[in-house]
Motif scaffolding. Sequence first.
Motif, PDB file in Angstrom:
ATOM      1  N   GLY A  26      -2.930  -2.477   7.308  1.00 49.03           N
ATOM      2  CA  GLY A  26      -1.877  -1.499   7.859  1.00 49.03           C
ATOM      3  C   GLY A  26      -0.609  -1.457   6.875  1.00 49.03           C
ATOM      4  O   GLY A  26       0.656  -1.109   7.625  1.00 49.03           O
ATOM      5  N   SER A  30      -8.464  11.086  -4.196  1.00 50.45           N
ATOM      6  CA  SER A  30      -8.742  10.937  -2.716  1.00 50.45           C
ATOM      7  C   SER A  30      -7.930  12.172  -1.919  1.00 50.45           C
ATOM      8  O   SER A  30      -8.274  12.233  -0.704  1.00 50.45           O
ATOM      9  CB  SER A  30      -8.041   9.603  -2.249  1.00 50.45           C
ATOM     10  N   GLU A  89      -5.135  -2.866   1.661  1.00 52.37           N
ATOM     11  CA  GLU A  89      -3.770  -2.682   2.079  1.00 52.37           C
ATOM     12  C   GLU A  89      -3.848  -1.752   3.306  1.00 52.37           C
ATOM     13  O   GLU A  89      -3.274  -1.949   4.104  1.00 52.37           O
ATOM     14  CB  GLU A  89      -3.002  -1.839   0.940  1.00 52.37           C
ATOM     15  N   LYS A  90      -4.829  -0.852   3.499  1.00 58.85           N
ATOM     16  CA  LYS A  90      -5.145   0.045   4.581  1.00 58.85           C
ATOM     17  C   LYS A  90      -5.679  -0.905   5.622  1.00 58.85           C
ATOM     18  O   LYS A  90      -5.039  -0.454   6.818  1.00 58.85           O
ATOM     19  CB  LYS A  90      -6.232   1.079   4.116  1.00 58.85           C
ATOM     20  N   THR A  91      -6.460  -1.474   5.436  1.00 62.50           N
ATOM     21  CA  THR A  91      -6.944  -2.441   6.536  1.00 62.50           C
ATOM     22  C   THR A  91      -5.993  -3.147   6.980  1.00 62.50           C
ATOM     23  O   THR A  91      -5.584  -3.507   8.183  1.00 62.50           O
ATOM     24  CB  THR A  91      -8.062  -3.272   5.931  1.00 62.50           C
ATOM     25  N   ARG A 104       1.624  -0.129   3.809  1.00 59.45           N
ATOM     26  CA  ARG A 104       1.912   1.038   2.716  1.00 59.45           C
ATOM     27  C   ARG A 104       1.942   0.411   1.439  1.00 59.45           C
ATOM     28  O   ARG A 104       2.070  -0.695   1.168  1.00 59.45           O
ATOM     29  CB  ARG A 104       3.038   1.731   2.844  1.00 59.45           C
ATOM     30  N   MET A 157      -6.556  -0.777  -2.506  1.00 62.16           N
ATOM     31  CA  MET A 157      -6.303   0.188  -1.417  1.00 62.16           C
ATOM     32  C   MET A 157      -6.802   0.167  -0.070  1.00 62.16           C
ATOM     33  O   MET A 157      -6.184   0.239   0.911  1.00 62.16           O
ATOM     34  CB  MET A 157      -6.249   1.789  -2.130  1.00 62.16           C
ATOM     35  N   ALA A 158      -8.134  -0.359  -0.268  1.00 62.70           N
ATOM     36  CA  ALA A 158      -8.856  -0.659   1.153  1.00 62.70           C
ATOM     37  C   ALA A 158      -8.347  -1.779   1.872  1.00 62.70           C
ATOM     38  O   ALA A 158      -8.097  -1.661   2.903  1.00 62.70           O
ATOM     39  CB  ALA A 158     -10.221  -0.792   0.736  1.00 62.70           C
TER      40      ALA A 158
END
Lengths: 259, 259, 259, 259
Positions: free
Chosen positions: B139, B186, B135-137, B141, B132-133
């Motif tokens: 950018g 979360s 993919e967030k980094t 989804r 998750m981290a």
Amino acid sequence: MAEKGWASAVTSIAPNEIRVRGYRLEELMGRVSFGEAVYLVLRGELPGAAVGSLMEAMLVASIDHGVTPPSTLSVRNAATTGAPLNACIAAGALAVNRHHGGAVEDCMRLLARGAARVQAGESAGAVAQALMAEEKTAGRRLPGFGHRIHTDDPRSHRLLVLARQAGAAGPSVAVAEAIVAALAASGKPLPLNVDGAIAAVLADLGFAPELANGFFILARTAGWIAQVAEELGREKPMRRIDQQACTYDGPAPRELPSR
Amino acid sequence: MAEKGWASAVTSIAPNEIRVRGYRLEELMGRVSFGEAVYLVLRGELPGAAVGSLMEAMLVASIDHGVTPPSTLSVRNAATTGAPLNACIAAGALAVNRHHGGAVEDCMRLLARGAARVQAGESAGAVAQALMAEEKTAGRRLPGFGHRIHTDDPRSHRLLVLARQAGAAGPSVAVAEAIVAALAASGKPLPLNVDGAIAAVLADLGFAPELANGFFILARTAGWIAQVAEELGREKPMRRIDQQACTYDGPAPRELPSR
Amino acid sequence: MAEKGWASAVTSIAPNEIRVRGYRLEELMGRVSFGEAVYLVLRGELPGAAVGSLMEAMLVASIDHGVTPPSTLSVRNAATTGAPLNACIAAGALAVNRHHGGAVEDCMRLLARGAARVQAGESAGAVAQALMAEEKTAGRRLPGFGHRIHTDDPRSHRLLVLARQAGAAGPSVAVAEAIVAALAASGKPLPLNVDGAIAAVLADLGFAPELANGFFILARTAGWIAQVAEELGREKPMRRIDQQACTYDGPAPRELPSR
Amino acid sequence: MAEKGWASAVTSIAPNEIRVRGYRLEELMGRVSFGEAVYLVLRGELPGAAVGSLMEAMLVASIDHGVTPPSTLSVRNAATTGAPLNACIAAGALAVNRHHGGAVEDCMRLLARGAARVQAGESAGAVAQALMAEEKTAGRRLPGFGHRIHTDDPRSHRLLVLARQAGAAGPSVAVAEAIVAALAASGKPLPLNVDGAIAAVLADLGFAPELANGFFILARTAGWIAQVAEELGREKPMRRIDQQACTYDGPAPRELPSR
């Protein structure tokens, strides 16, 4: 010019609730076969178990036919240019037409004409003779009979056996078999090909001829995916695909284990 | 410039003998399910019966989702202009891409990254957090999570239950479930959607991500045929198709009979 | 869930008034060439007459290349199965991808990297060497260079002459020519193919690489229509199309009359 | 089963020599318009300059019609799912059928029936009345007449003016105009739409009706590319595309500069 309302009877969608023809989709999963689900989505009701098995058998019969069909060549040809998988499948579907795959629809229409006469009291043999004469006069080939490779299509025999076991062989199957007999008697024997056998069974199950083309595409999509995977895995891009130069190097002939 | 020989391991064709991966096609008919045959043609070997049932359940899960998906709108839109059925299906396939249907492939790649780490000894929970981290980094989804209509996708729950029953739930399923848990913790809960659930199961079954797109198209073709049949049967040509104006008028909610 | 408004800047439609990028369509008819209209619809403004002629020349350059390209084989193969003309064209478009036709887009991206460096002051020759080294390191083939039939593509020479005459040859053309020179000097000469020449000109005209694929399809559609017409007019359905067995029997070589 | 030889009269390919209908392709580039090249590839001979201009005008007339046509909606819908440009174009082509675009072919067949009678000595007016009566009896709508947005199609007027200037207006144009007059006299006026005008001109130029569908796709491909570029440039993926919610925000109405 505002769009007026319209309705669909196939699937209802609400948050966290998907119902196909009234049944919760998650209840169908694991309880009905894909063949039964296909029947349900197309016809609106679940078939009996025997007809469900017959649906599956027809899908299995159509799953692949090697690299020679023009639709499979289209699929391979698209793949070699770098097309994504969905475009390869679309290219395959676009090559399923009157002269390839389309025989199912044409044969269903032919057999429907015959079945109506059988149900009106004529014998299947007499109807077969009449249909053959009519098609000959009209200058049309008999759709669903003859195959450019197989003189006796093993898929057809098997499918008609299964249809009888399922209690689903009716007047269309009878007419199809009578045509085969009449062709043999005429000295110009032609087998019932798999298109013709599926046509006879779909007709006796009450499917509309307009859907036949799609039924073939549905099943063959599985084969096309395998063909694309192999093209990408084994061949270089932008090759000239000559079907005549293709040999088979897969598993040796083997028997289905009893199960 | 002459084409050199090439080979295919999918299907051998000889007069009156069609063998898929070594098995006579007519022997497969009536003895293996379509789901088993799909597995066979794609993977080269027949699956066990439990995995065959799981294949069928995934096909059933994807069979239709009403008139809202863009691929189904493409199919309906082609039909209203008078396109033949095969062109309507091709139009549907062409609308299955990264943003629709394609989540299966992307999710398989995501879960494969996670499964490798689980198999190397990390806990599914830690891996979920890490993915998750990442993919967030980047950018991106999370593919396979969230649905524009369903806050809790009933198909996903059912599929994971069936996968467990089949003994087919492995590290990819574990990572997918850990991501759902981590999202819930979360405070931004997202369900595992049907694309994600199929991705997890296909990954644990060892399918290549490249095929996922085709698997969805294969199943959905059945729904598209039903949509075309309905469009032609109930609507006038050249209409403006507004999905928002569509209501459901099919069978009322009903229970699957015990069988 | 209601759709919010959106806007298009391409064409305005009102009863009896159609305006493309602000111009009445009927005023464009007969006054601007199709090449100018293509530029207008894609870019938003009419080009000067010289650029308009260049657009036409690029379209003419791509109009046909006989029966060997995979896209044309797809078109012919669809036609032989009985597909309607629009499905044949769609099948052709689906075979235009990275490995066929797609070189225009890839080459535009390559030349854009080079043009930026030329504009920053480097010499075209130095940039060519650098790009070649970068592509080699990355294990990529140079897109737009080399042809499986032509060792010197006559379309490319002509197009660059026309681009110069139109005052449209800029840094991308310079880099393309420098790569040709560097390849020749390296002892592994490769021609600039028509994809590469069109890429260089489109890049110098400021087109986005994403559109290149479509530009090729647009022009080639004319050739595909001719190929379908010939297939239907001269050949029987369901034939095996072997491009190697095709000979040319059209008009003998002839000179363009002065006009 | 070996493929026997076959021949093509469209394009000859030899190393470094590409000839379309006998002419070197590089000589055509810059000397003939794209419209002339399209005529050449389809008909085998170059047209006179006036007919070449008319070809261009017909292509320009069909280049775009905003976001309302179903084919353009298909293109946009494919784009929003992430389809590559060539797949978007293919989706557009698949939505050009009998009820959209296909009117050109049907109208050509109608006008051909009328033109034969005019050439046999009947007046255009009498033929128009007869055709209208025949179509009414057969329960068919007049293809090429009427438009769901335009009560008087500006493209049609302009095209017929250009056809007269080119000396290309013959019996098909005469019959088309006589039908418009008869419709007006009947109190149920319908305009000749752009499909009908193109049909009349293509028929008088001697084109086969079977190609009409492709001619429209050829021209409209340019518009579709612009629509895809705009969709990708301005909109988010996976949106619900409601054509009714679309407004125009491009260049304000403007006059074509004299040139």
